[in-house]
Design a protein around this motif. Structure first.
Motif, PDB file in Angstrom:
ATOM      1  N   PHE A  13       0.806  -1.301   0.048  1.00 34.02           N
ATOM      2  CA  PHE A  13       0.062  -0.010   0.128  1.00 34.02           C
ATOM      3  C   PHE A  13       0.853   1.232  -0.070  1.00 34.02           C
ATOM      4  N   PHE A  14       2.289   1.142  -0.442  1.00 31.38           N
ATOM      5  CA  PHE A  14       2.938   2.225  -0.559  1.00 31.38           C
ATOM      6  C   PHE A  14       3.313   2.369  -1.906  1.00 31.38           C
ATOM      7  N   SER A  15       4.062   3.366  -2.264  1.00 26.11           N
ATOM      8  CA  SER A  15       4.650   3.666  -3.643  1.00 26.11           C
ATOM      9  C   SER A  15       5.941   4.175  -3.407  1.00 26.11           C
ATOM     10  N   ASP A  16       6.682   4.319  -4.606  1.00 25.24           N
ATOM     11  CA  ASP A  16       8.165   4.736  -4.903  1.00 25.24           C
ATOM     12  C   ASP A  16       7.842   6.258  -5.356  1.00 25.24           C
ATOM     13  N   PRO A  17       8.297   7.241  -4.813  1.00 25.38           N
ATOM     14  CA  PRO A  17       8.005   8.641  -5.396  1.00 25.38           C
ATOM     15  C   PRO A  17       8.806   8.704  -6.599  1.00 25.38           C
ATOM     16  N   GLU A  18       9.949   7.865  -6.699  1.00 30.27           N
ATOM     17  CA  GLU A  18      10.977   7.991  -7.887  1.00 30.27           C
ATOM     18  C   GLU A  18      10.138   7.289  -9.253  1.00 30.27           C
ATOM     19  N   LEU A  19       9.214   6.533  -8.857  1.00 30.69           N
ATOM     20  CA  LEU A  19       8.547   6.057  -9.923  1.00 30.69           C
ATOM     21  C   LEU A  19       7.194   6.609 -10.419  1.00 30.69           C
ATOM     22  N   GLY A  20       6.829   7.746  -9.454  1.00 29.64           N
ATOM     23  CA  GLY A  20       5.551   8.131  -9.695  1.00 29.64           C
ATOM     24  C   GLY A  20       4.491   7.745  -8.580  1.00 29.64           C
ATOM     25  N   ASP A  21       3.475   8.634  -8.443  1.00 31.56           N
ATOM     26  CA  ASP A  21       2.404   8.188  -7.425  1.00 31.56           C
ATOM     27  C   ASP A  21       1.829   6.903  -7.604  1.00 31.56           C
ATOM     28  N   TYR A  22       1.712   6.241  -6.755  1.00 33.61           N
ATOM     29  CA  TYR A  22       0.841   4.845  -7.018  1.00 33.61           C
ATOM     30  C   TYR A  22       1.635   3.572  -7.792  1.00 33.61           C
ATOM     31  N   VAL A  73      13.171   3.541   6.471  1.00 33.46           N
ATOM     32  CA  VAL A  73      14.144   2.754   7.231  1.00 33.46           C
ATOM     33  C   VAL A  73      15.271   1.863   6.454  1.00 33.46           C
ATOM     34  N   ASN A  74      14.898   1.810   5.099  1.00 39.62           N
ATOM     35  CA  ASN A  74      15.855   1.076   4.423  1.00 39.62           C
ATOM     36  C   ASN A  74      16.381   2.363   3.104  1.00 39.62           C
ATOM     37  N   ASP A  75      16.744   3.650   3.838  1.00 43.06           N
ATOM     38  CA  ASP A  75      17.268   4.723   2.796  1.00 43.06           C
ATOM     39  C   ASP A  75      16.351   4.845   1.432  1.00 43.06           C
ATOM     40  N   ARG A  76      15.055   4.474   1.587  1.00 43.81           N
ATOM     41  CA  ARG A  76      14.402   4.717   0.284  1.00 43.81           C
ATOM     42  C   ARG A  76      12.882   5.036   0.798  1.00 43.81           C
ATOM     43  N   ASP A  77      12.325   5.784   0.166  1.00 44.44           N
ATOM     44  CA  ASP A  77      10.884   6.547   0.302  1.00 44.44           C
ATOM     45  C   ASP A  77      10.037   5.570   0.005  1.00 44.44           C
ATOM     46  N   ARG A  78       9.356   4.985   0.911  1.00 45.00           N
ATOM     47  CA  ARG A  78       8.196   4.305   0.721  1.00 45.00           C
ATOM     48  C   ARG A  78       6.747   4.839   1.491  1.00 45.00           C
ATOM     49  N   VAL A  79       6.231   5.445   0.408  1.00 43.61           N
ATOM     50  CA  VAL A  79       4.972   6.338   0.975  1.00 43.61           C
ATOM     51  C   VAL A  79       3.903   5.793   1.059  1.00 43.61           C
ATOM     52  N   THR A  80       3.115   5.533   1.922  1.00 43.51           N
ATOM     53  CA  THR A  80       1.464   5.208   1.705  1.00 43.51           C
ATOM     54  C   THR A  80       0.703   6.352   1.597  1.00 43.51           C
ATOM     55  N   LEU A  81      -0.054   6.128   0.479  1.00 44.32           N
ATOM     56  CA  LEU A  81      -0.798   7.234   0.093  1.00 44.32           C
ATOM     57  C   LEU A  81      -2.419   6.942   0.225  1.00 44.32           C
ATOM     58  N   ALA A  82      -3.217   7.610   0.413  1.00 46.63           N
ATOM     59  CA  ALA A  82      -4.700   7.841   0.371  1.00 46.63           C
ATOM     60  C   ALA A  82      -5.292   7.199  -0.989  1.00 46.63           C
ATOM     61  N   ARG A  83      -6.134   6.241  -0.814  1.00 50.63           N
ATOM     62  CA  ARG A  83      -6.923   5.898  -2.056  1.00 50.63           C
ATOM     63  C   ARG A  83      -7.395   7.081  -3.030  1.00 50.63           C
TER      64      ARG A  83
END
Length: 868
Positions: free
Chosen positions: A317-326, A845-855
């Motif tokens: 349920f998280f995304s990678d900002p480097e790849l774009g939202d969602y 915690v693993n030096d990478r953004d893992r962002v949980t976004l709202a639906r």
């Protein structure tokens, strides 16, 4: 302590009041606001009559907002935030009292106890990293008690308590409800839900109530194509490399082989091209609850309920900002299967003038999860040793050469939790000048967790020319183990633990009416808590060139079983793994000697906490109160306890409790003939010995926990409800939270915790506003519309500097419209109307953004049919 560039608390409150209430100088009221009955003081009372800061989402509000799961109600509660990564994987925070992001792969062996208690009716169910995600079917209300509630609700009520209160059977008649819904998410899959409830008196003494539900929530995160290889490992990362959060790699965290010539190394890519999938995070909640109420006689009732729920979810349920939202790239099929059953019983009655209640409950929960672990590559210095030929990781005087296999790592996790609780309490008569609630509580939790860290490439690497792959790995045999071994192929590490938590408490609150409008409340709780840990954290470090010797792992049972002997494991030579006792302690390595002298058998604590509250009721529509209250959270045993750090520091074997003292001024006001309600509180929280989890290789190469800092929180929170006389049918509701948090003193000798930083998941400002307008149509139907919004300032994901990343601010809008009569309601709605990629959480915690976004923006229809 307040920053000069912030809006001051009073200004922000005034801004919100004007938004939520419009002009607050209306003439006489059209209608009085609804009274909400809660049991926040372990007595039934109106929220307006108790000197406690409580938010309550009643059944009507839950239905109006379409609240079904954890994320839904989180957004509706300013001052309540969460860290986590999806259904069944969250930890709740209240008033900004938070330190770190939960790590699911070490939750059992190293996870901090929650500091917000989660209750299902009368049973506390908080668990490290995995709060129970109860679907809100036939829910009467959700109560949020802000601030320490330890006198009545015990440990883990340090920052507050969230209570999920279900509807109970009644004798009013046979009736029921059917709810159907379907929704469409922008860029995602369709969702469908069905829920049915029936209440039925069977006899004059027995009534039953049942609810069943299935809710399939379509996915909206895409697993996109990508590759990854071991060249990106932290082992090869030089000092000064800038992380995405702006913190450079320090000299202490420079890679062991930074700057090495890797030209003769072949790196095989992990490639997820066969696993790409759109909308791969679909989730299904399914379950039922059956409850019965039996009237024994005029004074005594017995209520029994049983609930089962199955939560199945794929993807993340998280995304990678480097790849774009969602969008995210995952190399293994993440999934979670989380099921629980809960049986509860409550006996209520009277003995003379005393109200008596005994409640008990038993919950059995099992979670099976597969977690893609490839991100560990970015922080795991030793990882290449397990997937690269030994000539790459330990080349001697030569340049690295050989092959590194694909880093398609994963963790298979199984967690089994059993919780039983018992509470008995007595209430004196409510109409007496001196009123008391006294009781006793017992809780017994057992958590068994096994995490298998699987590195598939480890079976193919060359081990110093001696063998291919690692020798079979076996568990320690000192104490608890769930499996005799050998571990499955590719399992390089295994955490296999049994964690216990036994709590006893005796509590009481006494309220004395000093005058007709002034009352004093005194509360106290004696507690005794014992947290145990046994099992092992197995490694296979030496297994690349010899049979398994259980080297460099942690035999947790050996460390904490109190038998007076410890075996040294820090060598590959089995003959050098000597067992030491106090008789030969002078010959023991420092960490072993420290364990022999200091290691306890449990993290035990006992003591007394208190509460003092003075309330003033000048009129029936005003309540003012001042409160001083205390809260605490139990400690735990450390896996690397005794490890020596710089300047004489030693990782503690057992964490102490972290304690809070809360000073609060609150008010509850019904104004304008009860057409306007304004509740609020101004508070200051002093936090001592804040627990957090740390990874600092200058101390030890394992995650450890410590009482790392002292901190402070200052805040203002409130709610406004307005039903103006000038526009019958309109009700406007708003709530807000303002926080200013700060670390005031660092206690652990690490640069990762910094004085002056704010606490984690503590937005400076949050607010929700909704306005519902009802009017009659000519055909006998009643129509309604309801716009709503929710806003959150930015916050941070951790107090640990290297793990600290910004969680961006967001604003979400929504709209509901519908028609109804006495039997049915039909609604259309749109949530997240502007398609805001709202950041609810972040994990760095693993030096990478893992962002949980709202639906993303979701529109749908809901239909409710009431029948008798």
């Amino acid at each position: 302590m307040l920053s000069r560039n912030k809006l001051n608390l009073a200004t922000r409150a005034a801004v919100l009041a004007s938004v939520a209430g419009g002009s607050l100088t209306s003439a006489s009221a059209y209608a009085q606001l609804e009274e909400v009955i809660v049991t926040a003081t372990k007595r039934s009372a109106s929220t307006q009559d108790i000197p406690v800061s409580v938010q309550a989402l009643g059944e009507n509000t839950l239905n109006d907002m379409g609240v079904t799961n954890f994320e839904d109600y989180l957004v509706q509660l300013p001052g309540v935030t969460a860290g986590g990564s999806g259904p069944g994987q969250n930890t709740i925070y209240i008033r900004g009292v938070a330190s770190t992001t939960p790590n699911l792969t070490t939750a059992g062996v190293a996870g901090l106890s929650p500091n917000v208690a989660l209750y299902l009716d009368e049973q506390p169910l908080a668990q490290p990293g995995r709060n129970l995600d109860v679907y809100a079917a036939d829910m009467n209300r959700i109560e949020v008690l802000a601030g320490p509630q330890g006198t009545l609700f015990g440990a883990s009520s340090q920052a507050g308590t969230v209570r999920l209160i279900t509807n109970k059977p009644d004798f009013s008649g046979t009736y029921g409800k059917m709810k159907l819904g379907t929704a469409f998410t922008k860029g995602g899959e369709m969702s469908n839900s069905v829920e049915g409830m029936l209440n039925m008196p069977v006899t004059e003494k027995l009534a039953l109530r049942g609810v069943v539900y299935v809710d399939r929530m379509g996915g909206y995160i895409d697993n996109v194509a990508g590759t990854l290889n071991a060249r990106e490992s932290a082992r090869f990362r030089p000092e000064g490399t800038m992380r995405a959060n702006g913190v450079p790699v320090s000299a202490q965290r420079e890679g062991f082989q930074a700057g090495a010539d890797l030209s003769d190394v072949t790196f095989i890519d992990a490639d997820n091209s066969t696993k790409t999938e759109d909308d791969f995070n679909d989730t299904t909640y399914s379950g039922f609850r059956l409850s019965g109420l039996y009237t024994i006689n005029a004074d005594w009732d017995l209520q029994v309920s049983h609930m089962q729920q199955q939560l199945d979810s794929d993807g993340v349920f998280f995304s990678d900002p480097e790849l774009g939202d969602y969008n995210v790239t995952r190399f293994q099929p993440d999934s979670i299967d989380d099921e629980f059953s809960n049986t509860a019983w409550t006996l209520t009655g009277r003995i003379g003038e005393l109200e008596v209640l005994y409640s008990g409950a038993f919950t059995d929960r099992q979670t099976d999860q597969l977690v893609d672990y490839a991100d560990y590559l970015f922080v795991g210095q030793y990882l290449p040793y397990y997937i690269c030929d030994s000539s790459v990781s330990y080349p001697g005087d030569a340049a690295p050469s050989g092959t590194c296999q694909a880093p398609d790592l994963f963790v298979g996790s199984t967690t089994k939790t059993e919780v039983s609780t018992h509470e008995i309490r007595l209430n004196t008569a409510e109409d007496r000048r001196i009123r008391a609630t006294v009781g006793a509580f017992y809780s017994d939790l057992e958590l068994k967790e096994r995490n298998d860290f699987t590195y598939p490439g480890s079976t193919q690497i060359d081990g110093y020319g001696v063998q291919t792959g690692f020798s079979p790995n076996f568990p320690f045999t000192t104490g608890y183990r769930s499996d005799e071994g050998p571990f499955p192929d590719g399992v390089i590490f295994r955490n296999d633990v049994r964690r216990t938590d036994e709590q006893m408490g005796v509590f009481g609150e006494v309220t004395m009416d000093i005058t007709d409008d002034l009352a004093l409340t005194l509360g106290a709780r004696w507690y005794d808590i014992e947290v145990g840990l046994e099992g092992s954290a197995n490694a296979s470090f030496c297994n690349l060139f010899q049979p398994d010797s259980n080297s460099f792992g942690t035999d947790i049972s050996d460390l904490y079983n109190g038998d007076g002997q410890i075996t040294f494991r820090g060598t590959c030579d089995p003959d050098a793994q000597i067992t030491y006792t106090l008789d030969n302690i002078e010959d023991a390595p420092d960490q072993v000697a420290a364990a022999l002298r200091e290691a306890p058998t449990s993290a035990q604590t006992d003591g007394v906490i208190g509460k003092i509250s003075l309330s003033y009721t000048p009129t029936q529509d005003q309540l003012w109160f001042v409160t001083l209250s205390e809260g605490f959270r139990p400690g735990l045993l450390n896996r690397p306890g005794g490890a020596a750090g710089p300047n004489g520091y030693q990782v503690p074997f057992a964490l102490d409790t972290d304690d809070v003292t809360n000073y609060e001024l609150g008010w509850k006001l019904d104004l304008l003939d009860q057409s306007l309600r304004f509740n609020g509180s101004l508070f200051f929280v002093d936090i001592e010995r804040l627990q957090t989890t740390i990874f600092d290789p200058s101390i030890t190469n394992l995650f450890f926990s410590d009482n790392a800092a002292n901190a402070e929180v200052m805040g203002l929170e409130g709610s406004l409800d307005w039903a103006p006389a000038s526009l019958p049918g309109l009700v406007v509701t708003g709530s807000f939270s303002m926080l200013d948090t700060e670390i005031t003193e660092v206690l652990t000798p690490t640069n990762d915790v910094r004085k002056g930083d704010s606490l984690a998941f503590a937005p400076e400002f949050q607010a929700t506003v909704r306005a519902r307008y009802n009017w009659d149509l000519n055909n006998g139907l009643r129509a309604h519309v309801m716009p709503h919004l929710a806003y959150s300032d930015e916050s941070f994901s951790d107090i640990i500097a290297i793990n600290r990343q910004t969680v961006d601010s967001w604003l979400m809008l929504g709209f509901t419209a519908g028609v109804s009569n006495t039997q049915w309601t039909a609604e259309v709605y749109v949530d997240n109307l502007t398609n805001e990629a709202a950041e609810l959480s972040n994990n760095f915690v693993n030096d990478r953004d893992r962002v949980t976004l709202a639906r993303p923006m979701t529109g749908g229809v809901r239909f409710t049919w009431n029948f008798e």
